[in-house]
Design a protein around this motif. Structure first.
Motif, PDB file in Angstrom:
ATOM      1  N   TRP A  57      90.517 -60.234  -7.781  1.00  0.00           N
ATOM      2  CA  TRP A  57      91.908 -58.865  -7.594  1.00  0.00           C
ATOM      3  C   TRP A  57      92.932 -59.627  -6.084  1.00  0.00           C
ATOM      4  O   TRP A  57      93.859 -59.271  -5.393  1.00  0.00           O
ATOM      5  CB  TRP A  57      91.072 -57.938  -6.988  1.00  0.00           C
ATOM      6  N   GLN A  58      91.847 -60.708  -6.169  1.00  0.00           N
ATOM      7  CA  GLN A  58      93.084 -61.660  -5.138  1.00  0.00           C
ATOM      8  C   GLN A  58      93.599 -63.249  -5.573  1.00  0.00           C
ATOM      9  O   GLN A  58      94.793 -63.955  -4.613  1.00  0.00           O
ATOM     10  CB  GLN A  58      91.950 -62.556  -4.049  1.00  0.00           C
ATOM     11  N   ARG A  59      93.387 -63.321  -6.243  1.00  0.00           N
ATOM     12  CA  ARG A  59      94.534 -63.990  -7.505  1.00  0.00           C
ATOM     13  C   ARG A  59      96.032 -63.697  -7.517  1.00  0.00           C
ATOM     14  O   ARG A  59      96.563 -64.410  -7.497  1.00  0.00           O
ATOM     15  CB  ARG A  59      93.968 -64.257  -8.998  1.00  0.00           C
ATOM     16  N   GLY A  64      85.731 -69.452  -2.928  1.00  0.00           N
ATOM     17  CA  GLY A  64      86.549 -68.816  -4.710  1.00  0.00           C
ATOM     18  C   GLY A  64      87.553 -67.798  -4.139  1.00  0.00           C
ATOM     19  O   GLY A  64      86.927 -66.425  -2.813  1.00  0.00           O
ATOM     20  N   ALA A  65      88.116 -67.503  -4.764  1.00  0.00           N
ATOM     21  CA  ALA A  65      89.452 -66.183  -4.889  1.00  0.00           C
ATOM     22  C   ALA A  65      88.532 -64.919  -5.609  1.00  0.00           C
ATOM     23  O   ALA A  65      87.762 -65.392  -6.732  1.00  0.00           O
ATOM     24  CB  ALA A  65      90.639 -66.446  -5.528  1.00  0.00           C
ATOM     25  N   LYS A  66      88.248 -63.693  -5.631  1.00  0.00           N
ATOM     26  CA  LYS A  66      88.060 -63.401  -5.927  1.00  0.00           C
ATOM     27  C   LYS A  66      89.052 -62.450  -6.832  1.00  0.00           C
ATOM     28  O   LYS A  66      90.213 -62.791  -6.863  1.00  0.00           O
ATOM     29  CB  LYS A  66      87.661 -61.582  -5.034  1.00  0.00           C
ATOM     30  N   LEU A  77      97.797 -65.434  -4.513  1.00  0.00           N
ATOM     31  CA  LEU A  77      97.290 -67.056  -4.532  1.00  0.00           C
ATOM     32  C   LEU A  77      98.560 -67.244  -5.467  1.00  0.00           C
ATOM     33  O   LEU A  77      98.560 -68.629  -5.949  1.00  0.00           O
ATOM     34  CB  LEU A  77      96.143 -67.028  -4.913  1.00  0.00           C
TER      35      LEU A  77
END
Length: 74
Positions: free
Chosen positions: A28-30, A24-26, A33
């Motif tokens: 801070w990575q969202r 899954g995305a962290k 995305l």
């Protein structure tokens, strides 16, 4: 011998189960995305046209949502 096999099976099972723990995305990575360039359907009108085309070709299958259906000519 049986104890060794059980131990190995337990180790393999634990490794397989724990391998999916961090998928899954962290947070801070969202933001990356969520960019428009990362969207599946950047142009809603083109996506609606594609959905209509797939629905028409695949008859009762429901378009892109799952495989199967249609006339089976392939």
């Amino acid at each position: 011998m049986l104890r060794t096999i059980r131990t190995m099976a337990l180790v393999i099972t634990l490794a397989a189960v724990s391998a999916c723990a961090h998928v899954g995305a962290k947070p801070w990575q969202r933001d990356v995305l969520a960019r428009k360039s990362m969207q599946l359907a950047r142009e809603p009108a083109i996506m609606a046209f594609d959905e209509h085309t797939y629905f028409s070709k695949e008859a009762a299958s429901g378009g892109r949502s799952f495989d199967g259906g249609g006339c089976g000519c392939n």
